[in-house]
Design a protein around this motif. Structure first.
Motif, PDB file in Angstrom:
ATOM      1  N   PHE C 223      12.497 112.103  12.483  1.00  0.00           N
ATOM      2  CA  PHE C 223      11.149 111.951  11.947  1.00  0.00           C
ATOM      3  C   PHE C 223      11.059 110.795  10.939  1.00  0.00           C
ATOM      4  O   PHE C 223      10.205 109.914  11.043  1.00  0.00           O
ATOM      5  CB  PHE C 223      10.726 113.275  11.292  1.00  0.00           C
ATOM      6  N   GLY C 224      11.962 110.803   9.969  1.00  0.00           N
ATOM      7  CA  GLY C 224      11.899 109.815   8.889  1.00  0.00           C
ATOM      8  C   GLY C 224      11.923 108.387   9.392  1.00  0.00           C
ATOM      9  O   GLY C 224      11.168 107.526   8.929  1.00  0.00           O
ATOM     10  N   THR C 225      12.784 108.118  10.370  1.00  0.00           N
ATOM     11  CA  THR C 225      12.936 106.747  10.869  1.00  0.00           C
ATOM     12  C   THR C 225      11.689 106.314  11.627  1.00  0.00           C
ATOM     13  O   THR C 225      11.222 105.190  11.468  1.00  0.00           O
ATOM     14  CB  THR C 225      14.154 106.665  11.825  1.00  0.00           C
ATOM     15  N   VAL C 226      11.169 107.214  12.456  1.00  0.00           N
ATOM     16  CA  VAL C 226      10.070 106.809  13.339  1.00  0.00           C
ATOM     17  C   VAL C 226       8.728 106.822  12.616  1.00  0.00           C
ATOM     18  O   VAL C 226       7.891 105.940  12.825  1.00  0.00           O
ATOM     19  CB  VAL C 226      10.039 107.703  14.603  1.00  0.00           C
ATOM     20  N   VAL C 227       8.539 107.792  11.714  1.00  0.00           N
ATOM     21  CA  VAL C 227       7.232 107.876  11.053  1.00  0.00           C
ATOM     22  C   VAL C 227       6.996 106.641  10.172  1.00  0.00           C
ATOM     23  O   VAL C 227       5.846 106.293   9.871  1.00  0.00           O
ATOM     24  CB  VAL C 227       7.099 109.218  10.276  1.00  0.00           C
ATOM     25  N   ALA C 228       8.072 105.955   9.804  1.00  0.00           N
ATOM     26  CA  ALA C 228       7.934 104.728   9.013  1.00  0.00           C
ATOM     27  C   ALA C 228       7.069 103.700   9.731  1.00  0.00           C
ATOM     28  O   ALA C 228       6.454 102.839   9.099  1.00  0.00           O
ATOM     29  CB  ALA C 228       9.319 104.148   8.724  1.00  0.00           C
ATOM     30  N   LEU C 229       7.006 103.796  11.050  1.00  0.00           N
ATOM     31  CA  LEU C 229       6.181 102.855  11.820  1.00  0.00           C
ATOM     32  C   LEU C 229       4.691 103.075  11.540  1.00  0.00           C
ATOM     33  O   LEU C 229       3.870 102.201  11.799  1.00  0.00           O
ATOM     34  CB  LEU C 229       6.428 103.041  13.328  1.00  0.00           C
ATOM     35  N   LEU C 230       4.353 104.279  11.047  1.00  0.00           N
ATOM     36  CA  LEU C 230       2.930 104.651  10.934  1.00  0.00           C
ATOM     37  C   LEU C 230       2.473 104.888   9.508  1.00  0.00           C
ATOM     38  O   LEU C 230       1.284 105.083   9.262  1.00  0.00           O
ATOM     39  CB  LEU C 230       2.689 105.949  11.741  1.00  0.00           C
ATOM     40  N   ASN C 295      15.882 111.976   6.880  1.00  0.00           N
ATOM     41  CA  ASN C 295      14.618 112.571   6.457  1.00  0.00           C
ATOM     42  C   ASN C 295      14.670 112.732   4.943  1.00  0.00           C
ATOM     43  O   ASN C 295      14.894 113.824   4.413  1.00  0.00           O
ATOM     44  CB  ASN C 295      14.404 113.929   7.134  1.00  0.00           C
ATOM     45  N   ASN C 296      14.469 111.647   4.251  1.00  0.00           N
ATOM     46  CA  ASN C 296      14.662 111.650   2.814  1.00  0.00           C
ATOM     47  C   ASN C 296      13.801 110.558   2.196  1.00  0.00           C
ATOM     48  O   ASN C 296      13.713 109.462   2.754  1.00  0.00           O
ATOM     49  CB  ASN C 296      16.146 111.379   2.514  1.00  0.00           C
ATOM     50  N   ASN C 333      23.539 115.074  -2.353  1.00  0.00           N
ATOM     51  CA  ASN C 333      22.329 115.663  -2.952  1.00  0.00           C
ATOM     52  C   ASN C 333      21.564 116.486  -1.925  1.00  0.00           C
ATOM     53  O   ASN C 333      21.101 117.581  -2.216  1.00  0.00           O
ATOM     54  CB  ASN C 333      21.418 114.569  -3.511  1.00  0.00           C
ATOM     55  N   LEU C 334      21.446 115.935  -0.714  1.00  0.00           N
ATOM     56  CA  LEU C 334      20.746 116.672   0.340  1.00  0.00           C
ATOM     57  C   LEU C 334      21.474 117.971   0.654  1.00  0.00           C
ATOM     58  O   LEU C 334      20.864 119.029   0.808  1.00  0.00           O
ATOM     59  CB  LEU C 334      20.648 115.822   1.614  1.00  0.00           C
TER      60      LEU C 334
END
Lengths: 351, 265, 402
Positions: C223-230, C295-296, C333-334
Motif C-alpha cells: 500500500f505505502g509504495t503504490v499509494v504514493a502515486l496518488l 507502510n510507514n 520501531n515498527l
C-alpha cells in the motif's frame, strides 16, 4: 611511515588522502579469508564487495586509521553498512556521489571532497588554515598528475606496438599508487614504465573494459592466450588514475569534482544529456586503440554493468566489432574458467 | 600425409585420423574417466590400431577440448569452438548456426558463409542443459542415457520443468516420479527445458535465425528428443546433425592440423 | 493490450461499486484508482513520465504530468501472470537473469513496445542503482530527455539543499517539455492533499497496530509504495479515507479474524507479486502480516511555503534512501509498535539494495528478539519458483514461532 587510509572505490581521490599525511590503501578483493560476508549481507552481491568485507571480518588488513566509502552503487552502500558491523571501532567516512553529471552535482561533490579532506586532516590531528590545506592538496595533485600523464602516455603506446609485459607493468605501477604511495608509483613509472623488447606480433588486438581487474598477472594470461591489450577501462586502471585539471573550476575541490565526475566513466555515473553514452564511449575507445575486438570483464551481480551490456553489445555490433562478455570475480582464481572463451575469441579474430 | 585431432572433453575423449584429402581413416570415442592422460593414450592407440597407421607417420597433431594442453605430443592446441566450426563445415557444409552441447558446457556459434566463427556464447559455469545434466536426469529416471532420447515418444502433456539447476532438477524429477508422472512425460519436459535453455544461448549470438541453417554437434546431438525439442523451440523445421556428432571437434582439430601444415608449406 | 486490461478492470470494478454505492470497498477503490492511472498512462492523453520509485509524484501531478515508477509495471505484469513472456524477451536481448525481475520484466515490455512512450524520464538514484540504470535504458531506447534526481544518503543540510535545488531544476525541465509553468497554487493544493493523505495514513497505521489487528494478509499489501502515486490528489485522500473507515468499521464490528492471529508478522520490503497463495497459507497457519516495512510514515508534513525543501526531506527520509542502520532502526520501531512475533524477508532475487542487507537486517531484528525468515524468492519471476520449498520454510517458521 604514514598511517594508512583504506578505500574501495575509484572515485576516492588519492591526493586528498596523501595531502592529509596518510598513505592510501585500496582494499583489493584478494584474500584467502573465509567466505563469511554473505552472513552479514547476501551471497548474491558483487564479489568485490563480498571479498573486501571478508577481509574486514577476518582482520586480513594492515593497520588502518580509517576507511573512506563512496555511495557509488548499492553494493558499495551495503559494504559501508556492514563495515560498521564488522569493525565497529574503525573511523568511517561515507561520501555521497551524484549519479548524474551537471553543475549542481559538481558543486555538491566538491563539498563532499572538501568534507573528506577536512575529516582526514582531523583524523591526523592536523590543524591548519584552509589556505594551507589547499596548498597541500595542490601539491599532491601535481605529483598525481605527473603519474597520470606518464601512465596515459605509456598506455597509449600499447595500441601501436604491444610489448610483452607492458599491460601488467602499468597495472603494477597503478597498484603501487593505490596501495603504497603516489611518489613510489611515480618513481617506478619514471624508471621503467615502457618495457624493453620487440613488439609482439600475431596476437589479437583487443580493448578491455569492465569494473575491476587489478592483478597484474591477469594481463600475462591475456598474453599467453594470444591477446594484445590495446587499452583498458577499469576502475582499477584508467578510471582510477584520473588526472585533475586544476584550472577546470574556480576552486581546487570543484576542479577535482569536475575531473572525477567527467573522466571516471563508471557505469554507475551517467551523462543525462546522452543516455547510454557508455556504449559509445567503449566503441570510441576500441576504435581509438585500433582494437579488432572488445572484451568486457565484469563482476557478477554488478547492476550498473548488467543493465548496460545489451546496449554496449548493440553499439559494438553496429560497428562490426566482435565482443566477448565475461563475468567472474575478477581475480586470478576465476581466470581458468575463462581460458577457452578468451582463446576462442582470439582465434576468431585471427581469421 | 596423416593428421590427428584429439578432443579431450570432460565426459568423452575423441580422436580422428584423416589423410590430406580430409578422408576420415579412423575415429574413436571413449569416456575420459578420471585420468585424462590415460584416456589420451588409449584413444590414440584406438585410431592407430583401427587404421593400421604408425604413430611416426602422423604429420601433425592438434588437440582441443578442455584438456587440450594435456596432450604432450601436440603440434598445437585450438579451442573446441574453432574446432567444432571447422568440423561441421566439413560434415554439414553451409551451417550458419552451430550448437554444441558438451559434457560440462554448451555453446552456440554463429558462422559466416565460409564457416568461420563470427560470434559465440557459452553457458554459465553450471551444468544446466549439458551432457552432465542429462546424465543426472537419466539416473533420476533410472534409464540408460542412450534411451533418454527416445523416451519422450508419445508423450502428450505439456509438463514444464521449472528447475534447471542439476541438483534441483534431479529432485524435481524424483518428486514427479513419486507423484506418478510417467517417464515419457518427464523426458519430454526435460527436453523442452534443455531446448529453451539452448534457444536462449542461440539468441545471444543471433537474434534472428531465419534462413540460417542450424546444426548440432557433440554427443547430445545423438539424443533425438533433445534435437527435435530444440528445433521446435527455435521454430524451425530441422536441426541438422552429423552422422557421428561426437567426433566433430576432433575432426575439426585434425583438419586444422592439415591446414596449418599446408600453410607452412 | 495493456489499455484494454486496465479498461476492463475499471469497467468491472465501477460496475461492482455502482451496485454498492454506500459500501466502503477500500481495496476495490484502490484498485480502481490504480487501474485508472494505468489507463491514463496507456491512453497518452496527458504528458507522461516514467520515473524512479522515489520521484515526487505529487509535484508531477500538480504539473499535469501522469507519472509512475517503472517497477509498478513489472509488478503488474507479474500479478497478471504475464511477466514470463516479457522476462524472456529482455533475457533474449541480453538482460541477465542475475538482475532484478521488476526491471527485467519492464525492460521486456519496452522492447516489445508494450509500454506507452513517455514524454520524458525522471530517474531517482534511490532506492537502487539498478532502477536508475534501467530508466537510463528507457531514455536511450525511446530517445527521450532524461533527468536524474540524485538522492543523497547522508541526511545533512547540504544534502537537503542539493536535492531541493534539483527538484526546482526538475520543475523547469518538466515545464520545458509540457510548455506549462508550475502553478504555485496547484502545487499548494497538491501538498495539502498530500498532508491530508499523510494524516489519514497515520490513522490507518494506528488502526492496523491494534491487537488483534483489523487487517488481513492482503489488505495493506504494497500500500505505502503504490499509494504514493496518488497522495497529491483528491483521489488519494478518498482512498486513504476508505481504508481508514474500513479498518475502523472492522474494529467496531469485531471483524478482525482474531482466531487467525496467533502469530503477528512483519513483511520486509515488497510482497510477492504473482499469484502465489502465501497469504492463504499464513491464514491457515494462524499467522497474520500486521505490518509491511514500507507502510510507514517517515516524513514531516509538507510545507507549502517551502515545497522543494520539504519534498527533499521526505525523499531522503524514506528507508531505502538511508543506510541500513537507519532502516533497521525504523524496522525495530515498527516491530515494537505492532508487537510482532516474527518477520518475513522475501530477499527478492537480484535486489542488491534491499536483499543486499539481508544479514544485517536479520541481526538487527534478532537484537530485539524478533526472528526473521529469509525466503530467498523472486517476487516477480515465478518461472523458477520452488513452491514446495517455500511452503516448508514458511510452515516451519510459523511452527517455530508458535
Amino acid at each position: 611511515m604514514n598511517k594508512k587510509i583504506g578505500f574501495t572505490c575509484a572515485y576516492t581521490p588519492v591526493p586528498l588522502i596523501e595531502a592529509a599525511g596518510f598513505s592510501p590503501f585500496r582494499v583489493f578483493p584478494e584474500s584467502k579469508a573465509p567466505d563469511l560476508s554473505g552472513n552479514l549481507l547476501h551471497d548474491n552481491l558483487c564479489p568485490h564487495v563480498k571479498k573486501v568485507l571478508d577481509r574486514a571480518i577476518a582482520g586480513d588488513l594492515p593497520d588502518l586509521e580509517g576507511m573512506v566509502f563512496i555511495n557509488s552503487c548499492d553494493s558499495m552502500r551495503r559494504l559501508s553498512d556492514a563495515w560498521h558491523e564488522a569493525r565497529p571501532d574503525d573511523k568511517i567516512i561515507f561520501l555521497d556521489l551524484p549519479s548524474g553529471i551537471n553543475s549542481l552535482s559538481l558543486d555538491f561533490l566538491s563539498k563532499e571532497y572538501k568534507r573528506l579532506t577536512e575529516t582526514l586532516f582531523k583524523w591526523n590531528n592536523k590543524t591548519c588554515s584552509s589556505k594551507e590545506m589547499t596548498a597541500r592538496v595542490n601539491n599532491r595533485i601535481d605529483t598525481w598528475n605527473l603519474l597520470a600523464a606518464l601512465v596515459k602516455k605509456s598506455s597509449g603506446k600499447m595500441s601501436k606496438a604491444y610489448t610483452k609485459g607492458h599491460a601488467s607493468l602499468i597495472q603494477e605501477i597503478i597498484n603501487t599508487a593505490a596501495t603504497k604511495s603516489v611518489d613510489k608509483a611515480l618513481l617506478m613509472a619514471q624508471n621503467k614504465i615502457d618495457p624493453q623488447g620487440d613488439a609482439r606480433q600475431g596476437a589479437a588486438p583487443v580493448f578491455l573494459f569492465g569494473n575491476l581487474l587489478f592483478d597484474p598477472k591477469v594481463y600475462d594470461l591475456f598474453e599467453e592466450w594470444n591477446i594484445n591489450v590495446t587499452g583498458n577501462d577499469f576502475c582499477t586502471s584508467s578510471r582510477f588514475i584520473t588526472p585533475v585539471d586544476k584550472n577546470a573550476c574556480d576552486n581546487i575541490f570543484k576542479s577535482i569534482a569536475a575531473s572525477y565526475l567527467n573522466n571516471t566513466s563508471c557505469a554507475r555515473t551517467m551523462d543525462t544529456s546522452k543516455p547510454g553514452s557508455i556504449a559509445m564511449n567503449i566503441v570510441q575507445q576500441a576504435k581509438e586503440t585500433n582494437a579488432k575486438g572488445v572484451i568486457g570483464f565484469t563482476l557478477k551481480f554488478c547492476d550498473p554493468y548488467l543493465a548496460r551490456i545489451p546496449m554496449i553489445r548493440k553499439a559494438l555490433q553496429k560497428e562490426s566489432i566482435p565482443f566477448l562478455m565475461l563475468e567472474g570475480d575478477c581475480t586470478m582464481g576465476c581466470m581458468g574458467q575463462q581460458q577457452t572463451r578468451i582463446e576462442a575469441f582470439a582465434e576468431m579474430l585471427e581469421v | 600425409m596423416i593428421f590427428l585431432g584429439i578432443d579431450i572433453g570432460s565426459l568423452s575423449c575423441d580422436a580422428v585420423l584423416i589423410d590430406e584429402k580430409k578422408n576420415i581413416l579412423s575415429s574413436s570415442v571413449i569416456p575420459t574417466g578420471v585420468n585424462n592422460m590415460e584416456a589420451i593414450a588409449r584413444v590414440k592407440k584406438n585410431v592407430l590400431d583401427a587404421s593400421g597407421i604408425m604413430e611416426k607417420d602422423i604429420s601433425s597433431i592438434i588437440s582441443t577440448g578442455y584438456g587440450r594442453t594435456r596432450v604432450k605430443e601436440r603440434n598445437g592446441a585450438v579451442t573446441e569452438i574453432t574446432c567444432h566450426a571447422k568440423g561441421i563445415k566439413h560434415m554439414i557444409p553451409g551451417t550458419r548456426i552451430l550448437i554444441d552441447i558438451g559434457g560440462q558446457d554448451s555453446k552456440a556459434m554463429r558462422l559466416d558463409p565460409d564457416g568461420n566463427v563470427v560470434d559465440f556464447a557459452m553457458n554459465d559455469k553450471c551444468a544446466a542443459g549439458t551432457g552432465r545434466f542429462l546424465e543426472a536426469m537419466a539416473r533420476a529416471l533410472e534409464v540408460d542415457i542412450n534411451e533418454l532420447g527416445q523416451l519422450d515418444k508419445g508423450a502428450t502433456s505439456d509438463l514444464v520443468l521449472s528447475s534447471m539447476c542439476t541438483v534441483f532438477a534431479e529432485s524435481e524429477v524424483v518428486s514427479l516420479i513419486a507423484g506418478g508422472t510417467g517417464q515419457k512425460e518427464i523426458a519430454k519436459g526435460l527436453n523442452r527445458a534443455i531446448a529453451a535453455r539452448t534457444n536462449s544461448l542461440v539468441k545471444r549470438v543471433a537474434q534472428d535465425i531465419s534462413g540460417l541453417p542450424v546444426a548440432m554437434s557433440g554427443g547430445v546431438a545423438r539424443n533425438k528428443g533433445v534435437v527435435k525439442a530444440i528445433a521446435r523451440s527455435m521454430n524451425i523445421d530441422k536441426v541438422h546433425t552429423p552422422e557421428t556428432p561426437d567426433i566433430t571437434g576432433a575432426l575439426g582439430a585434425a583438419i586444422i592440423a592439415l591446414e596449418k601444415t599446408l600453410q607452412k608449406g | 493490450m495493456m489499455y484494454e486490461h486496465f479498461d476492463n478492470i475499471v469497467k468491472g470494478i465501477t460496475e461492482k461499486l455502482n451496485h454498492d454505492p454506500d459500501g466502503i470497498n477500500a481495496r476495490k477503490k484502490y484498485v480502481l484508482a490504480i487501474s485508472k492511472l494505468g489507463k491514463k498512462l496507456y491512453s497518452r492523453d496527458e504528458n507522461i513520465a516514467w520515473c524512479g520509485v522515489t520521484a515526487p509524484f505529487d509535484l508531477l501531478s500538480a504539473m499535469g504530468v501522469t507519472s509512475c515508477f517503472v517497477e509498478f509495471v513489472g509488478a503488474m505484469l507479474s500479478s497478471t501472470d504475464t511477466a514470463g513472456f516479457f522476462l524472456e524477451k529482455a533475457e533474449d536481448a541480453g538482460f541477465a537473469t542475475d538482475s532484478c525481475a521488476y526491471h527485467r520484466a519492464v525492460m521486456g515490455a519496452v522492447l516489445e513496445n508494450a509500454m506507452p512512450e513517455p514524454d520524458f524520464i525522471i530517474g531517482t538514484s534511490s532506492p537502487c542503482t539498478a532502477g536508475l540504470a534501467i530508466v537510463e535504458n528507457f531514455a536511450h531506447q525511446y530517445k527521450k530527455d532524461f533527468f536524474i534526481l540524485n538522492v543523497p544518503q547522508n541526511y545533512t543540510k547540504d544534502a537537503v539543499k542539493y536535492l531541493a535545488t534539483q527538484l526546482e531544476e526538475m520543475t523547469r525541465f518538466v515545464s520545458d517539455h509540457t510548455k506549462r509553468p508550475l502553478s504555485k497554487q496547484r502545487l499548494s493544493f497538491a501538498l495539502e492533499n498530500f498532508n491530508t493523505s499523510t494524516s489519514l495514513l497515520k490513522e490507518i497505521y494506528d488502526l492496523a497496530r491494534t491487537k488483534p489487528s483489523p487487517v488481513d494478509n492482503k489488505f495493506l499489501k504494497d500500500f505505502g509504495t503504490v499509494v504514493a502515486l496518488l497522495m497529491g490528489t483528491k483521489q488519494g485522500i478518498d482512498i486513504c479515507r476508505a481504508f481508514k473507515d474500513e479498518l475502523a468499521r472492522r474494529i467496531k464490528k469485531g471483524l478482525h479474524h482474531a482466531s487467525k492471529e496467533k502469530i503477528r508478522l512483519m513483511w520486509i520490503q515488497n510482497r510477492i507479486q504473482y499469484p502465489f497463495p502465501i497469504n492463504e497459507m499464513l491464514d491457515d497457519l494462524g499467522a497474520k502480516i500486521v505490518v509491511d516495512e514500507l507502510n510507514n510514515v517517515t516524513w514531516e508534513p509538507m510545507d507549502p511555503d517551502n515545497p522543494f525543501e520539504s519534498i527533499a526531506k521526505r525523499m531522503i527520509s524514506i528507508p531505502f534512501s538511508m543506510g541500513t542502520a537507519e532502516r533497521i532502526r525504523q524496522m525495530q520501531n515498527l516491530a515494537k509498535a505492532y508487537r510482532i512475533d516474527g518477520a518475513i524477508n522475501p530477499c527478492h532475487w537480484g535486489c542488491r539494495q534491499g536483499t543486499g542487507a539481508r544479514g544485517l537486517i536479520s541481526k538487527g531484528l534478532k537484537d530485539i528478539n524478533v526472528p526473521v525468515l529469509n525466503l530467498e524468492i523472486d517476487c516477480v519471476d515465478s518461472r523458477n519458483l520452488a513452491k514446495g520449498q517455500i511452503e516448508t520454510r514458511v510452515e516451519a517458521f510459523i511452527e517455530m514461532l508458535s
